[in-house]
Design a protein around this motif. Structure first.
Motif, PDB file in Angstrom:
ATOM      1  N   CYS A 111       0.971  -1.097   0.109  1.00  0.00           N
ATOM      2  CA  CYS A 111      -0.120   0.121  -0.073  1.00  0.00           C
ATOM      3  C   CYS A 111       0.766   1.259   0.062  1.00  0.00           C
ATOM      4  CB  CYS A 111      -0.751   0.043   1.237  1.00  0.00           C
ATOM      5  SG  CYS A 111      -1.833  -1.581   1.608  1.00  0.00           S
ATOM      6  N   ALA A 112       0.148   2.292  -0.558  1.00  0.00           N
ATOM      7  CA  ALA A 112       1.024   3.750  -0.505  1.00  0.00           C
ATOM      8  C   ALA A 112       1.153   4.359   0.708  1.00  0.00           C
ATOM      9  CB  ALA A 112       0.470   4.451  -1.642  1.00  0.00           C
ATOM     10  N   HIS A 113      -0.116   3.958   1.560  1.00  0.00           N
ATOM     11  CA  HIS A 113      -0.282   4.817   2.951  1.00  0.00           C
ATOM     12  C   HIS A 113      -0.178   3.835   4.123  1.00  0.00           C
ATOM     13  CE1 HIS A 113      -1.959   8.802   0.916  1.00  0.00           C
ATOM     14  NE2 HIS A 113      -2.265   7.881  -0.180  1.00  0.00           N
ATOM     15  N   ARG A 114       0.078   4.472   5.118  1.00  0.00           N
ATOM     16  CA  ARG A 114      -0.062   3.865   6.420  1.00  0.00           C
ATOM     17  C   ARG A 114      -1.522   3.746   6.952  1.00  0.00           C
ATOM     18  NH1 ARG A 114       3.802   1.930   9.322  1.00  0.00           N
ATOM     19  NH2 ARG A 114       2.718   2.373  11.185  1.00  0.00           N
ATOM     20  N   GLU A 115      -2.184   4.974   6.613  1.00  0.00           N
ATOM     21  CA  GLU A 115      -3.593   5.109   7.457  1.00  0.00           C
ATOM     22  C   GLU A 115      -4.531   5.584   6.105  1.00  0.00           C
ATOM     23  OE1 GLU A 115      -3.693   5.152  10.443  1.00  0.00           O
ATOM     24  OE2 GLU A 115      -1.860   5.485  11.106  1.00  0.00           O
ATOM     25  N   VAL A 168      -1.944   0.679   5.120  1.00  0.00           N
ATOM     26  CA  VAL A 168      -1.885  -0.806   5.939  1.00  0.00           C
ATOM     27  C   VAL A 168      -2.642  -1.079   7.134  1.00  0.00           C
ATOM     28  CG1 VAL A 168       0.424  -0.752   4.703  1.00  0.00           C
ATOM     29  CG2 VAL A 168       0.458  -0.098   6.910  1.00  0.00           C
ATOM     30  N   ARG A 169      -2.723   0.072   7.997  1.00  0.00           N
ATOM     31  CA  ARG A 169      -3.121  -0.214   9.274  1.00  0.00           C
ATOM     32  C   ARG A 169      -4.825  -0.900   8.876  1.00  0.00           C
ATOM     33  NH1 ARG A 169      -1.490   1.666  13.803  1.00  0.00           N
ATOM     34  NH2 ARG A 169      -0.137   3.280  12.779  1.00  0.00           N
ATOM     35  N   VAL A 170      -5.471  -0.283   8.022  1.00  0.00           N
ATOM     36  CA  VAL A 170      -7.051  -0.665   7.801  1.00  0.00           C
ATOM     37  C   VAL A 170      -6.872  -2.103   7.051  1.00  0.00           C
ATOM     38  CG1 VAL A 170      -8.910  -0.312   6.240  1.00  0.00           C
ATOM     39  CG2 VAL A 170      -7.941   1.451   7.451  1.00  0.00           C
ATOM     40  N   TRP A 171      -5.943  -2.210   6.254  1.00  0.00           N
ATOM     41  CA  TRP A 171      -5.766  -3.701   5.482  1.00  0.00           C
ATOM     42  C   TRP A 171      -5.344  -4.730   6.393  1.00  0.00           C
ATOM     43  CZ3 TRP A 171      -7.750  -5.028   1.012  1.00  0.00           C
ATOM     44  CH2 TRP A 171      -8.604  -4.189   0.289  1.00  0.00           C
ATOM     45  N   ASN A 172      -4.526  -4.611   7.199  1.00  0.00           N
ATOM     46  CA  ASN A 172      -3.856  -5.466   8.285  1.00  0.00           C
ATOM     47  C   ASN A 172      -5.174  -5.851   9.146  1.00  0.00           C
ATOM     48  OD1 ASN A 172      -1.234  -6.036   7.871  1.00  0.00           O
ATOM     49  ND2 ASN A 172      -0.806  -4.256   8.879  1.00  0.00           N
ATOM     50  N   ARG A 173      -6.064  -4.937   9.582  1.00  0.00           N
ATOM     51  CA  ARG A 173      -7.507  -5.306  10.284  1.00  0.00           C
ATOM     52  C   ARG A 173      -8.187  -6.154   9.309  1.00  0.00           C
ATOM     53  NH1 ARG A 173      -7.191   0.155  12.306  1.00  0.00           N
ATOM     54  NH2 ARG A 173      -8.958   0.588  10.985  1.00  0.00           N
ATOM     55  N   HIS A 230       0.377  -8.344   7.342  1.00  0.00           N
ATOM     56  CA  HIS A 230      -0.266  -8.673   6.066  1.00  0.00           C
ATOM     57  C   HIS A 230      -0.189  -7.667   4.863  1.00  0.00           C
ATOM     58  CE1 HIS A 230      -1.982 -12.059   8.390  1.00  0.00           C
ATOM     59  NE2 HIS A 230      -2.434 -11.352   9.302  1.00  0.00           N
ATOM     60  N   ALA A 231      -0.239  -6.698   5.327  1.00  0.00           N
ATOM     61  CA  ALA A 231       0.144  -5.494   4.525  1.00  0.00           C
ATOM     62  C   ALA A 231       1.327  -4.629   4.821  1.00  0.00           C
ATOM     63  CB  ALA A 231      -1.203  -4.832   4.095  1.00  0.00           C
ATOM     64  N   MET A 232       2.072  -4.134   3.828  1.00  0.00           N
ATOM     65  CA  MET A 232       3.027  -3.121   4.217  1.00  0.00           C
ATOM     66  C   MET A 232       3.152  -2.057   3.276  1.00  0.00           C
ATOM     67  SD  MET A 232       6.211  -5.643   3.106  1.00  0.00           S
ATOM     68  CE  MET A 232       7.447  -4.413   3.862  1.00  0.00           C
ATOM     69  N   THR A 233       3.829  -0.982   3.722  1.00  0.00           N
ATOM     70  CA  THR A 233       3.741   0.144   2.814  1.00  0.00           C
ATOM     71  C   THR A 233       4.913  -0.256   1.373  1.00  0.00           C
ATOM     72  OG1 THR A 233       5.596   1.316   4.047  1.00  0.00           O
ATOM     73  CG2 THR A 233       3.301   1.651   4.655  1.00  0.00           C
ATOM     74  N   ILE A 234       4.695   0.768   0.562  1.00  0.00           N
ATOM     75  CA  ILE A 234       5.786   0.380  -0.544  1.00  0.00           C
ATOM     76  C   ILE A 234       7.052   0.712   0.107  1.00  0.00           C
ATOM     77  CG2 ILE A 234       6.544   1.069  -3.124  1.00  0.00           C
ATOM     78  CD1 ILE A 234       3.466   1.288  -3.333  1.00  0.00           C
ATOM     79  N   HIS A 235       7.247   1.934   0.422  1.00  0.00           N
ATOM     80  CA  HIS A 235       8.472   2.377   1.376  1.00  0.00           C
ATOM     81  C   HIS A 235       9.143   1.373   2.038  1.00  0.00           C
ATOM     82  CE1 HIS A 235       7.268   6.603   0.296  1.00  0.00           C
ATOM     83  NE2 HIS A 235       8.553   6.858   0.244  1.00  0.00           N
ATOM     84  N   LYS A 236       8.474   0.522   2.930  1.00  0.00           N
ATOM     85  CA  LYS A 236       9.004  -0.545   3.527  1.00  0.00           C
ATOM     86  C   LYS A 236       9.419  -1.712   2.768  1.00  0.00           C
ATOM     87  CE  LYS A 236       8.727   0.930   7.858  1.00  0.00           C
ATOM     88  NZ  LYS A 236      10.116   1.252   8.787  1.00  0.00           N
ATOM     89  N   SER A 237       8.854  -1.851   1.542  1.00  0.00           N
ATOM     90  CA  SER A 237       9.108  -2.889   1.004  1.00  0.00           C
ATOM     91  C   SER A 237      10.513  -2.763   0.194  1.00  0.00           C
ATOM     92  CB  SER A 237       8.039  -3.240  -0.200  1.00  0.00           C
ATOM     93  OG  SER A 237       8.063  -2.281  -1.250  1.00  0.00           O
ATOM     94  N   GLN A 238      11.222  -1.614   0.125  1.00  0.00           N
ATOM     95  CA  GLN A 238      12.210  -1.683  -0.685  1.00  0.00           C
ATOM     96  C   GLN A 238      13.433  -2.516   0.083  1.00  0.00           C
ATOM     97  OE1 GLN A 238      12.351   2.854  -0.748  1.00  0.00           O
ATOM     98  NE2 GLN A 238      13.684   2.356  -2.409  1.00  0.00           N
ATOM     99  N   GLY A 239      13.992  -3.373  -0.820  1.00  0.00           N
ATOM    100  CA  GLY A 239      15.187  -4.084  -0.153  1.00  0.00           C
ATOM    101  C   GLY A 239      14.489  -5.476  -0.181  1.00  0.00           C
ATOM    102  N   SER A 240      13.299  -5.726  -0.572  1.00  0.00           N
ATOM    103  CA  SER A 240      12.658  -7.336  -0.395  1.00  0.00           C
ATOM    104  C   SER A 240      12.015  -7.282  -1.732  1.00  0.00           C
ATOM    105  CB  SER A 240      12.001  -7.199   0.835  1.00  0.00           C
ATOM    106  OG  SER A 240      10.711  -6.585   0.988  1.00  0.00           O
ATOM    107  N   GLN A 241      11.828  -8.923  -1.951  1.00  0.00           N
ATOM    108  CA  GLN A 241      10.709  -9.180  -2.948  1.00  0.00           C
ATOM    109  C   GLN A 241       9.827 -10.014  -2.347  1.00  0.00           C
ATOM    110  OE1 GLN A 241      13.882 -10.121  -5.773  1.00  0.00           O
ATOM    111  NE2 GLN A 241      12.948  -8.301  -7.126  1.00  0.00           N
ATOM    112  N   ALA A 242       9.092 -10.542  -3.365  1.00  0.00           N
ATOM    113  CA  ALA A 242       8.037 -11.724  -3.054  1.00  0.00           C
ATOM    114  C   ALA A 242       7.607 -12.230  -4.309  1.00  0.00           C
ATOM    115  CB  ALA A 242       6.766 -11.293  -2.374  1.00  0.00           C
TER     116      ALA A 242
END
Length: 598
Positions: free
Chosen positions: A434-438, A443-448, A524-536
């Motif tokens: 996700c682009a946003h946290r809120e 990600v906060r909503v989508w984790n819930r 379960h969801a993470m921000t695109i910023h936090k995804s840098q350096g990882s892949q799936a």
């Protein structure tokens, strides 16, 4: 500068009380907020400055740094339509700043058409000076000695089907230079090249030393460092380069930059290793260099010995660092016309994911015809045959519920039945970005959402926050526990029925009691910023509404390039077009400092 904010009420914490003049007016209009105002007021009081225009420039410079720029670009100020305000006239404003008490006290600097705070002015000059010194082959050190016969033999040794001509050129460049900037998009073989650079430099090192070359592999986050370590080790093992023999290397270890430089509990921006206590390593490789901000790059350059080799690896088109600066893209632009450039670009994509490759290539298009680029991106999305899928919808919940729930169930089943290694492997199979946290796209909503769907599927409440199969993301460094920002984990119940958080860092996964971990989030969801350096293996990208201030081409490109095998994009055509046609620019002067004199 970023766009204006809209105060929510008279009690909005971004509004400073008791402030008049230009600062008060621009604060009330949402141009600068209370934090910017208070810093400007304080430094002005200390310096004896009372010119409203200078105080406004100081507040804007603070805000610019908080937004990721190194300085304030007076030519890129936001539009003030509808505010009833006007910017000070540049022909009067700049001389006022240059002749101010704040400039005399070296709180503000005006250079390269930017207004700098002193700290970032010094950091930028230091980075430029250190890089130029390294390009000058360390001054009196001279260029590194190269045994041409050994280099040719090494290139023959590593020149298998996995090494392209441009990768071989990069290896040769790293042997002949003390500093190399290796750039390339996903699938261009950066890690393959790094492993062969390590081997080639070790072969040269062995000619003049009675010991084996020491190597440091580092990255801004723990996850990226672990991925670099594993990939380089796999490549070196395949080349027969690991072992205890005189011409072999020990298995490399990946560490975060903070750990490499030696964190200090008393100082967040200084480290144990600096100019007076240099790093011991003969070769330092830094992956995901696009994530390295100006402060960290300055600390790295001052800690690396002049005679050591430095290789910076990354993709300059990805999102820039969270902190101020855009160092990697500045290096690429600044050194583009250097007579002996340190930048080596890899362009050939070696992956079989043709559709993902095509989408990434479309997003890399630098054509000024932005609408045409957006049309090309949409064409690639619509032509997907399974590897890339686009769901054009205003109802992302319906579009994503089944797949997100299935992924959560797989992680939970592995955690319950098969243990931490299997559960961690399942986490790498699917990721929602996700682009946003809120907010509704955050990600906060989508984790819930996912936790609710998971509970509905298993027919029972999850029980506690530490339920079996909960995916985890570490959000800050904990040096005491040796756990680092960006590392992932999963909750698994031990034989006694107690939950344990298994964190996948460097080496084997390690269990922790939940109470010992502080900065942990559900993933379960993470921000695109936090995804840098990882892949799936499979990535799902949830695009926000088209008016999102975070929606940029770099953000979309970063999300797309996290996918190893398949990609799902969920969002409207308007959101896709907004992402492609919006480019985020950070105001810096580093590229101008690095460019050779005209």
């Amino acid at each position: 500068m970023t766009e204006l904010f809209e105060p929510t009420s008279a009690h909005d914490p971004r509004l400073a009380r008791g402030v008049d003049g230009l600062l008060g007016a621009f604060n009330a209009a949402g141009v600068v907020d209370a934090a910017d105002v208070r810093v400007a007021e304080r430094v002005a009081a200390l310096a004896g400055e009372d010119d409203d225009r200078v105080l406004l420039a100081a507040a804007l410079a603070v805000r610019s740094v908080r937004a990721g720029s190194v300085g304030l670009d007076l030519d890129a100020l936001p539009d003030l339509d509808g505010t009833g305000l006007a910017w000070p006239a540049p022909e009067e404003w700049v001389p006022a700043i240059e002749g101010s008490a704040l400039a005399a006290a070296e709180v503000l600097h005006v250079e390269h058409d930017l207004v700098y705070l002193d700290r970032y002015h010094r950091l930028e000059r230091q980075v430029a000076d250190d890089l130029r010194a390294r390009l000058d082959h360390g001054g009196q050190l001279g260029p590194p000695a190269v045994d041409e016969d050994v280099l040719a033999a090494t290139l023959r040794r590593v020149g298998d089907a996995h090494l392209s001509a441009e990768q071989a050129t990069a290896v040769e460049h790293a042997v002949r230079h003390r500093t190399t900037v290796l750039t390339g998009g996903p699938g261009t073989g950066k890690t393959t090249t790094v492993a062969r650079v390590v081997l080639a430099l070790a072969d040269q090192f062995a000619l003049t030393h009675q010991r084996r070359m020491s190597v440091a592999l580092a990255a801004p986050t723990g996850k990226a460092a672990t991925r670099l370590e594993q990939a380089v080790e796999e490549e070196l093992r395949g080349l027969g380069a690991l072992g205890d023999g005189p011409h072999q290397l020990p298995s490399p270890t990946g560490v975060t930059l903070h750990r490499l430089l030696g964190w200090r509990p008393d100082n967040a921006t200084r480290f144990r290793h600096d100019r007076g206590n240099r790093l011991k390593y003969d070769l330092v490789v830094v992956d995901e260099a696009s994530m390295v901000d100006l402060t960290m790059m300055a600390r790295l350059l001052e800690a690396v010995r002049p005679e050591s080799r430095l290789v910076l690896v990354g993709d300059p088109r990805q999102l820039t660092s969270v902190g101020a600066g855009a160092v990697l893209s500045d290096l690429v632009a600044g050194f583009a016309v250097h007579p002996d450039p340190p930048v080596v670009a890899l362009t050939e994509n070696h992956r079989s994911t043709e559709e993902i490759k095509g989408l990434a290539a479309a997003l890399r298009d630098d054509s000024p015809a932005l609408d045409e680029t957006a049309d090309r991106v949409l064409e690639v999305l619509r032509a997907g045959t399974g590897e890339v899928t686009w769901i054009e919808t205003d109802d992302p919940v319906t579009a994503l519920r089944a797949e997100c729930t299935a992924a959560a169930l797989r992680v939970r089943a592995a955690a319950v039945a098969d243990g931490p290694e299997a559960a961690l492997a399942e986490i790498e199979g699917f990721r929602l970005l996700c682009a946003h946290r809120e907010g509704p796209y955050g990600v906060r909503v989508w984790n819930r959402y996912v936790e609710q769907w998971l509970a509905a599927e298993i027919g029972a409440p999850l029980g506690s926050a530490w339920y079996a199969g909960r995916p985890l993301l570490v959000t800050s460094n904990d040096y005491a526990l040796d756990v680092y920002n960006g590392e992932t984990g999963v909750v698994v119940t031990d034989p006694a029925g107690r939950p344990r958080a298994w964190i996948a860092g460097a080496g084997a996964p390690r269990p922790f009691a939940p109470g010992r971990l502080d900065a942990i989030e559900t993933m379960h969801a993470m921000t695109i910023h936090k995804s840098q350096g990882s892949q799936a293996t499979r990535i799902a990208v949830l695009l926000p509404e088209e008016d999102s201030r975070l929606l940029t081409r770099a953000l979309f490109y970063t999300a797309v390039t996290r996918a190893r095998e398949s990609l799902l994009v969920v969002g409207s055509e308007a959101a896709v077009r907004a992402a492609v046609t919006t480019t985020a620019q950070r105001a810096t002067g580093l590229r101008h400092r690095l460019a050779p004199p005209a």
